[in-house]
Design a protein around this motif. Structure first.
Motif, mmCIF file in Angstrom:
data_model
loop_
_atom_site.group_PDB
_atom_site.id
_atom_site.type_symbol
_atom_site.label_atom_id
_atom_site.label_comp_id
_atom_site.label_asym_id
_atom_site.label_seq_id
_atom_site.Cartn_x
_atom_site.Cartn_y
_atom_site.Cartn_z
ATOM 1 N N LEU A 42 0.825 -1.198 0.000
ATOM 2 C CA LEU A 42 0.000 0.000 0.000
ATOM 3 C C LEU A 42 0.864 1.255 0.000
ATOM 4 N N LEU A 43 1.917 1.245 0.795
ATOM 5 C CA LEU A 43 2.835 2.384 0.827
ATOM 6 C C LEU A 43 3.471 2.617 -0.545
ATOM 7 N N ALA A 44 3.799 1.540 -1.250
ATOM 8 C CA ALA A 44 4.386 1.675 -2.590
ATOM 9 C C ALA A 44 3.411 2.355 -3.548
ATOM 10 N N THR A 45 2.119 2.056 -3.439
ATOM 11 C CA THR A 45 1.141 2.713 -4.321
ATOM 12 C C THR A 45 0.961 4.181 -3.943
ATOM 13 N N ILE A 46 1.064 4.479 -2.658
ATOM 14 C CA ILE A 46 1.008 5.885 -2.221
ATOM 15 C C ILE A 46 2.194 6.640 -2.810
ATOM 16 N N GLU A 47 3.376 6.057 -2.686
ATOM 17 C CA GLU A 47 4.592 6.713 -3.186
ATOM 18 C C GLU A 47 4.606 6.828 -4.702
ATOM 19 N N ALA A 48 3.829 6.009 -5.391
ATOM 20 C CA ALA A 48 3.718 6.087 -6.852
ATOM 21 C C ALA A 48 2.674 7.123 -7.281
ATOM 22 N N ASP A 49 2.078 7.817 -6.317
ATOM 23 C CA ASP A 49 1.065 8.845 -6.588
ATOM 24 C C ASP A 49 -0.154 8.300 -7.328
ATOM 25 N N THR A 50 -0.602 7.116 -6.937
ATOM 26 C CA THR A 50 -1.797 6.536 -7.541
ATOM 27 C C THR A 50 -2.963 6.413 -6.552
ATOM 28 N N VAL A 51 -2.749 6.815 -5.312
ATOM 29 C CA VAL A 51 -3.789 6.725 -4.287
ATOM 30 C C VAL A 51 -4.292 8.133 -3.990
ATOM 31 N N PHE A 52 -5.617 8.282 -4.011
ATOM 32 C CA PHE A 52 -6.241 9.579 -3.822
ATOM 33 C C PHE A 52 -7.208 9.509 -2.642
ATOM 34 N N MET A 53 -7.275 10.598 -1.905
ATOM 35 C CA MET A 53 -8.095 10.657 -0.699
ATOM 36 C C MET A 53 -9.213 11.669 -0.892
ATOM 37 N N LEU A 54 -10.401 11.313 -0.446
ATOM 38 C CA LEU A 54 -11.531 12.228 -0.426
ATOM 39 C C LEU A 54 -11.648 12.751 0.999
ATOM 40 N N ARG A 55 -11.611 14.077 1.133
ATOM 41 C CA ARG A 55 -11.593 14.676 2.464
ATOM 42 C C ARG A 55 -12.724 15.697 2.605
ATOM 43 N N GLU A 56 -13.237 15.763 3.821
ATOM 44 C CA GLU A 56 -14.227 16.786 4.166
ATOM 45 C C GLU A 56 -13.773 17.404 5.474
ATOM 46 N N GLY A 57 -13.412 18.687 5.409
ATOM 47 C CA GLY A 57 -12.842 19.321 6.592
ATOM 48 C C GLY A 57 -11.612 18.550 7.022
ATOM 49 N N GLY A 58 -11.546 18.180 8.279
ATOM 50 C CA GLY A 58 -10.411 17.418 8.787
ATOM 51 C C GLY A 58 -10.590 15.915 8.722
ATOM 52 N N HIS A 59 -11.662 15.449 8.082
ATOM 53 C CA HIS A 59 -11.958 14.021 8.028
ATOM 54 C C HIS A 59 -11.627 13.436 6.658
ATOM 55 N N THR A 60 -11.105 12.230 6.668
ATOM 56 C CA THR A 60 -10.923 11.486 5.432
ATOM 57 C C THR A 60 -12.164 10.625 5.251
ATOM 58 N N VAL A 61 -12.817 10.807 4.101
ATOM 59 C CA VAL A 61 -14.122 10.222 3.848
ATOM 60 C C VAL A 61 -14.030 8.968 2.986
ATOM 61 N N GLY A 62 -13.066 8.940 2.060
ATOM 62 C CA GLY A 62 -12.948 7.817 1.148
ATOM 63 C C GLY A 62 -11.619 7.826 0.438
ATOM 64 N N THR A 63 -11.430 6.808 -0.374
ATOM 65 C CA THR A 63 -10.190 6.672 -1.128
ATOM 66 C C THR A 63 -10.453 5.909 -2.418
ATOM 67 N N ILE A 64 -9.599 6.169 -3.389
ATOM 68 C CA ILE A 64 -9.637 5.444 -4.655
ATOM 69 C C ILE A 64 -8.213 5.383 -5.181
ATOM 70 N N THR A 65 -7.863 4.269 -5.773
ATOM 71 C CA THR A 65 -6.579 4.131 -6.444
ATOM 72 C C THR A 65 -6.854 4.130 -7.935
ATOM 73 N N LEU A 66 -6.089 4.924 -8.665
ATOM 74 C CA LEU A 66 -6.250 5.047 -10.109
ATOM 75 C C LEU A 66 -4.874 4.960 -10.743
ATOM 76 N N THR A 67 -4.706 3.982 -11.614
ATOM 77 C CA THR A 67 -3.404 3.717 -12.195
ATOM 78 C C THR A 67 -3.532 3.359 -13.675
ATOM 79 N N SER A 68 -2.457 3.529 -14.392
ATOM 80 C CA SER A 68 -2.429 3.104 -15.800
ATOM 81 C C SER A 68 -1.937 1.670 -15.926
ATOM 82 N N GLU A 69 -1.593 1.055 -14.817
ATOM 83 C CA GLU A 69 -1.071 -0.308 -14.802
ATOM 84 C C GLU A 69 -2.187 -1.319 -14.527
ATOM 85 N N ALA A 70 -2.364 -2.248 -15.447
ATOM 86 C CA ALA A 70 -3.380 -3.288 -15.287
ATOM 87 C C ALA A 70 -2.863 -4.404 -14.387
ATOM 88 N N GLU A 71 -3.774 -5.029 -13.678
ATOM 89 C CA GLU A 71 -3.449 -6.223 -12.905
ATOM 90 C C GLU A 71 -3.014 -7.309 -13.889
#
Length: 187
Positions: A42-71
């Motif tokens: 998971l840390l590797a995907t964060i460092e690859a800038d493919t993990v995005f966070m949805l935030r509201e105020g000081g709360h993290t509401v959700g997350t999505i990973t978006l990449t050009s690399e297929a499984e």
């Protein structure tokens, strides 16, 4: 609500989202995400800038990973030749359930994919989670096929081989996008 890139400081929150989702999914009768996700992956995907966070105020509401690399082993050579982006690990906090935030995150991902030059927004979903599959169909995805052959990391059958796609397109998702502009896909 705003979308930001995840940072290493978000790792614990992301792991907690996964545990919360796994517990909820288990109560619905699915074994999806029943194994803990390796923090280093998971840390590797964060460092690859493919993990995005949805935030509201000081709360993290959700997350999505978006990449050009297929499984690996899921999409055909012809499909891989088409410019595509792939959604993974879409999760919304149960505290924010019922607000269509998952659908809006998918719209955001399709918009970002389109702006990077993708033709398709694709995903693979848990093979036995019919409720999740129905959700993606209701979000405009078309089921392509289910891949059962191949093996998972633990030597068992592929558990996330339900493949779906929808056209990448501009969308009014309603989020403040605080992420850098998407890089064009490599040809």
């Amino acid at each position: 609500m705003r979308i930001t890139l995840a940072t290493p400081a978000d790792l614990d929150q992301l792991l907690a989202f996964r545990e919360e989702a796994a517990s909820w999914i288990s109560a619905l009768g699915s074994d999806q995400w029943s194994r803990p996700y390796p923090a280093d992956r998971l840390l590797a995907t964060i460092e690859a800038d493919t993990v995005f966070m949805l935030r509201e105020g000081g709360h993290t509401v959700g997350t999505i990973t978006l990449t050009s690399e297929a499984e690996e082993g899921l999409w055909s050579e012809g499909e891989l030749a088409e410019p595509s982006m792939f959604v993974n690990k879409l999760t919304v906090s149960r505290d924010y359930a019922g607000r269509d935030l998952g659908g809006r995150l998918l719209d955001w991902a399709g918009d970002r994919a389109y702006r990077s030059g993708a033709k398709w927004l694709r995903l693979d979903a848990w093979t036995t989670n019919q409720r999740l599959q129905r959700y993606y169909l209701d979000q405009g995805f078309q089921h392509m096929r289910t891949v059962l052959e191949g093996t998972a990391v633990n030597g068992g059958p592929r558990v996330s081989g339900w493949l779906a796609q929808r056209p990448a397109r501009l969308a009014d998702h309603g989020f403040a996008d605080e992420t850098p502009s998407p890089e064009p896909l490599r040809a």
